[in-house]
Design a protein around this motif. Sequence first.
Motif, PDB file in Angstrom:
ATOM      1  N   GLN A   1      46.743  39.251  35.254  1.00  0.00           N
ATOM      2  CA  GLN A   1      46.370  40.509  35.677  1.00  0.00           C
ATOM      3  C   GLN A   1      47.041  41.905  35.057  1.00  0.00           C
ATOM      4  O   GLN A   1      47.963  41.198  35.587  1.00  0.00           O
TER       5      GLN A   1
ATOM      6  N   LYS B   1      46.621  46.359  35.899  1.00  0.00           N
ATOM      7  CA  LYS B   1      46.216  47.659  36.026  1.00  0.00           C
ATOM      8  C   LYS B   1      45.538  48.495  35.537  1.00  0.00           C
ATOM      9  O   LYS B   1      47.587  48.488  34.774  1.00  0.00           O
TER      10      LYS B   1
ATOM     11  N   LYS C   1      41.550  50.347  37.209  1.00  0.00           N
ATOM     12  CA  LYS C   1      40.484  49.177  37.136  1.00  0.00           C
ATOM     13  C   LYS C   1      41.703  47.567  37.438  1.00  0.00           C
ATOM     14  O   LYS C   1      43.227  48.179  36.298  1.00  0.00           O
ATOM     15  N   GLN C   2      41.348  46.736  37.470  1.00  0.00           N
ATOM     16  CA  GLN C   2      42.348  45.483  37.344  1.00  0.00           C
ATOM     17  C   GLN C   2      41.040  44.816  35.868  1.00  0.00           C
ATOM     18  O   GLN C   2      40.556  43.935  36.641  1.00  0.00           O
ATOM     19  N   TYR C   3      42.093  44.176  34.910  1.00  0.00           N
ATOM     20  CA  TYR C   3      41.279  43.121  34.400  1.00  0.00           C
ATOM     21  C   TYR C   3      42.272  41.937  34.345  1.00  0.00           C
ATOM     22  O   TYR C   3      43.509  41.442  34.412  1.00  0.00           O
TER      23      TYR C   3
ATOM     24  N   GLU D   1      37.140  43.572  33.317  1.00  0.00           N
ATOM     25  CA  GLU D   1      37.726  43.894  35.093  1.00  0.00           C
ATOM     26  C   GLU D   1      37.080  42.772  35.984  1.00  0.00           C
ATOM     27  O   GLU D   1      35.837  41.918  35.557  1.00  0.00           O
ATOM     28  N   THR D   2      38.233  42.926  36.802  1.00  0.00           N
ATOM     29  CA  THR D   2      37.983  41.649  38.124  1.00  0.00           C
ATOM     30  C   THR D   2      36.921  40.991  38.310  1.00  0.00           C
ATOM     31  O   THR D   2      35.894  40.054  38.117  1.00  0.00           O
TER      32      THR D   2
ATOM     33  N   THR E   1      43.380  39.967  44.152  1.00  0.00           N
ATOM     34  CA  THR E   1      42.451  41.078  43.674  1.00  0.00           C
ATOM     35  C   THR E   1      42.479  41.812  44.328  1.00  0.00           C
ATOM     36  O   THR E   1      41.948  41.796  45.432  1.00  0.00           O
ATOM     37  N   ASN E   2      41.084  42.379  43.348  1.00  0.00           N
ATOM     38  CA  ASN E   2      40.104  43.767  44.630  1.00  0.00           C
ATOM     39  C   ASN E   2      38.693  43.058  44.606  1.00  0.00           C
ATOM     40  O   ASN E   2      38.018  44.146  45.002  1.00  0.00           O
TER      41      ASN E   2
END
Length: 97
Positions: free
Chosen positions: A5, A7, A11-13, A38-39, A90-91
């Motif tokens: 991952q 960030k 945003k988190q990818y 994106e997550t 993760t979010n």
Amino acid sequence: MYLSQVKSNGKQYIYLCVYVGTQEYSTRKEKRVYSFGETKKALIKMKRWKRKFNEFPNELLNLGCGMENLEEWIRTIETGITKTGRIFKTNVKRAVF
């Protein structure tokens, strides 16, 4: 192969990576072989692929990935723990789609 991952801009990818050791002109020891995006969107895509496996990307099939990998990736994103027990924060909260 494993999930990674990154960030960026809040945003988190999610990426699928392979370990390559040392690379010329780089300090990275992994190579990104597929971008899920994106997550939250990545999880939605993965769940769709699970329902309709015929939509699973050929790029991933060519890398030797299949339904077992897909289920593990979904579990990793939802639980925040990889199959080896590594933390994968993760979010995304577990949701039913």
